[in-house]
Design an enzyme around this catalytic site. Structure first.
Site, short mmCIF file in Angstrom:
data_model
loop_
_atom_site.label_atom_id
_atom_site.label_comp_id
_atom_site.label_asym_id
_atom_site.label_seq_id
_atom_site.Cartn_x
_atom_site.Cartn_y
_atom_site.Cartn_z
N HIS A 1 1.41 -1.10 0.93
CA HIS A 1 -0.07 -0.30 0.45
C HIS A 1 0.61 0.95 0.15
O HIS A 1 0.54 1.98 -0.49
CB HIS A 1 -0.98 -0.49 1.20
CG HIS A 1 -2.22 -0.87 1.06
ND1 HIS A 1 -2.54 -2.04 1.11
CD2 HIS A 1 -3.68 -0.56 0.43
CE1 HIS A 1 -3.04 -2.56 0.73
NE2 HIS A 1 -4.37 -1.90 0.59
N LYS B 1 -9.60 -8.16 8.58
CA LYS B 1 -10.45 -9.08 9.98
C LYS B 1 -9.98 -7.08 10.86
O LYS B 1 -9.21 -6.19 10.64
CB LYS B 1 -9.85 -9.67 10.72
CG LYS B 1 -8.35 -9.52 10.89
CD LYS B 1 -7.82 -10.77 11.30
CE LYS B 1 -6.37 -10.51 11.81
NZ LYS B 1 -5.62 -12.04 12.78
#
Length: 176
Positions: free
Chosen positions: A39, A105
């Site tokens: 990212h 998550k």
């Protein structure tokens, strides 16, 4: 009331906005993997006005660093990683790349939720601790960018009936 939905990537903004927190999705199609190192590189490339190595328009990023494939399998264990580490980058990818969703998550921060609402994206929860079972839904996996990052490289993976839950929808409704 939640419903079970069969969904195939890429996903349109209209489809994203129709899904609600709590919906159970069986996802098929192509998704990309990426963790914090990938990212960061994607956002650096955006800063430098470089072409990204993958087209994220209408796509999903799965926050996972898969294990090496054992004999006879396309991928090793592929359980979700904690999504909060991508919170610094996700709003920009949603806004500038038309990313339609993320899989991971844990809860997301306010900036991610705001971007999801404004630009039409959602967040799926995958079951933590079930990486070996999740890997059974992955039918193909190829590194497509940042190979030097090892398991944190960007993989193009094809999934068949990957079980997910809409954890945060495009209206900001959250299971958290």
């Amino acid at each position: 009331m939640s419903q079970t939905i069969k969904l195939t990537t890429p996903i349109s903004e209209e489809t994203v906005r129709s899904l609600k927190a709590g919906d159970i999705v069986m996802l098929s199609g192509v998704i990309y993997t990426g963790r914090d190192a990938a990212h960061k590189r994607l956002c650096t490339m955006l800063d430098n006005q470089e072409k990204l190595p993958v087209d994220l328009d209408g796509q999903l990023i799965y926050f996972v660093g898969p294990c090496p494939a054992p004999p006879g399998r396309v991928i090793g264990s592929a359980g979700p990683t904690t999504s909060g580490r991508m919170d610094a980058y996700s709003p920009r990818l949603i806004r500038e790349c038309s990313l339609r969703g993320m899989i991971g998550k844990g809860d997301r921060n306010a900036a991610v939720k705001d971007a999801m609402k404004e630009y039409g994206a959602l967040y799926f929860a995958a079951t933590g601790g079930a990486g070996a079972l999740i890997a059974r839904s992955i039918v193909k996996a190829d590194v497509v960018a940042f190979e030097d990052l090892g398991p944190e490289a960007i993989y193009r993976i094809e999934v068949k009936d990957l079980p997910l839950v809409v954890a945060i929808d495009a209206n900001g409704e959250s299971l958290y």
